[in-house]
Design a protein around this motif. Structure first.
Motif, PDB file in Angstrom:
ATOM      1  N   CYS A 159       0.857  -1.191   0.000  1.00 54.12           N
ATOM      2  CA  CYS A 159       0.000   0.000   0.000  1.00 54.12           C
ATOM      3  C   CYS A 159       0.887   1.233   0.000  1.00 54.12           C
ATOM      4  CB  CYS A 159      -0.926   0.015   1.209  1.00 54.12           C
ATOM      5  SG  CYS A 159      -0.069  -0.049   2.809  1.00 54.12           S
ATOM      6  N   LEU A 165      -3.405   2.434   6.416  1.00 48.39           N
ATOM      7  CA  LEU A 165      -4.116   1.182   6.216  1.00 48.39           C
ATOM      8  C   LEU A 165      -4.123   0.352   7.503  1.00 48.39           C
ATOM      9  CD1 LEU A 165      -5.704  -0.306   4.076  1.00 48.39           C
ATOM     10  CD2 LEU A 165      -3.611  -1.504   3.421  1.00 48.39           C
ATOM     11  N   ALA A 207      -3.052  -0.059  -7.841  1.00 44.60           N
ATOM     12  CA  ALA A 207      -3.973  -0.572  -6.831  1.00 44.60           C
ATOM     13  C   ALA A 207      -5.050  -1.421  -7.484  1.00 44.60           C
ATOM     14  CB  ALA A 207      -4.612   0.592  -6.077  1.00 44.60           C
ATOM     15  N   ALA A 263      -7.230   1.182   0.594  1.00 45.54           N
ATOM     16  CA  ALA A 263      -6.188   1.078  -0.434  1.00 45.54           C
ATOM     17  C   ALA A 263      -6.656   0.277  -1.645  1.00 45.54           C
ATOM     18  CB  ALA A 263      -4.934   0.434   0.153  1.00 45.54           C
TER      19      ALA A 263
END
Length: 269
Positions: A159, A165, A207, A263
């Motif tokens: 991430c 996160l 992502a 994320a």
């Protein structure tokens, strides 16, 4: 809402909220075919050789398990022929990987290679391998596991902001303690011998955008917060409370029981 767990060495009420039965299931995405064999079968056999856990078929899905709380499943969800994992190429990322603790690093590495894996990187304290489909996994030596065998020590999330996160998962799962805490890497302690800790490491990568195959999530996790044989687990009050908590903490509801963390990593109830 939480449940009590018994550690192997001492009686302790664990702070996390996950259920005793299948509290966490990690699904590894599998191609339809791998080396002329069914992809799910090939990867299930590979991880069975590496971990030595019980391998079983439940309603057409292969699972590996050492205890009732944690298991690894193999299915096609998350796999993308457009963008298979090619670690460490950020254009073909593996957003989640397994850190596996093994009693003997050389012996475990030999098993990985014999089962069809490949060595990607040999560092001073661990080695990075790829399974036959390209998913990276890390082996860490842990002599204390001589009698108990290999275990998944950490589930590692790539991430941009590990601390951000980590805060999401701390609130979502109910875990207050960090084993590591830096801008580059955070590890939160589930304080449960049967479940892996959660780690978050800084990476600049594409992502996941589930279910877009151009932005695949090669692994995803199912979380179970209670066991009620009268109701599907995602309809229990504990699961509904967890869904609400996840959204309050920044998760996005994608479809039915599928959510994405801040994320972009998809997870299910």
């Amino acid at each position: 809402m939480g449940t009590s767990h018994t550690k192997a060495t001492q009686e302790a009420a664990v702070v996390h909220l996950l259920a005793d039965d299948a509290g966490m299931t990690v699904y590894i995405g599998c191609p339809d075919s791998l080396g002329g064999e069914d992809g799910r079968t090939a990867l299930a056999d590979f991880y069975h050789a590496v971990l030595g856990w019980q391998l079983y078929d439940a309603y057409g899905t292969f699972f590996l398990s050492r205890s009732p709380q944690f298991r690894i499943g193999f299915d096609g969800d998350g796999w993308s022929d457009q963008r298979p994992p090619r670690w460490p190429d950020p254009e073909y990322p593996q957003q989640i990987h397994l850190d596996i603790a093994v009693p003997d690093l050389d012996a475990a590495g030999t098993r990985v290679l014999a089962a069809g894996g490949a060595l990607l990187q040999d560092d001073a304290d661990h080695r990075v391998y790829a399974d036959p489909a390209g998913h990276p996994l890390c082996l860490y030596p842990d002599p204390s596991r001589t009698t108990t065998g290999p275990a998944v020590a950490r589930l590692v999330y790539d991430c941009f902001s590990p601390r951000s996160l980590a805060r999401f998962y701390e609130g979502f799962i109910g875990v207050p303690e960090r084993l590591e805490d830096s801008p580059e890497r955070v590890v939160i302690d589930l304080d449960d011998d049967e479940l892996p800790d959660l780690a978050f490491q800084h990476a600049q990568l594409l992502a996941p955008r589930w279910p877009d195959p151009a932005y695949p999530a090669q692994l995803h996790v199912d979380y179970r917060f209670t066991v009620d044989h009268e109701l599907p687990h995602f309809q229990t009050p504990a699961a509904k409370a967890a869904m609400a908590r996840a959204q309050e903490l920044g998760a996005i509801h994608l479809q039915n029981v599928v959510y994405a963390d801040p994320a972009g990593h998809p997870f299910c109830f």
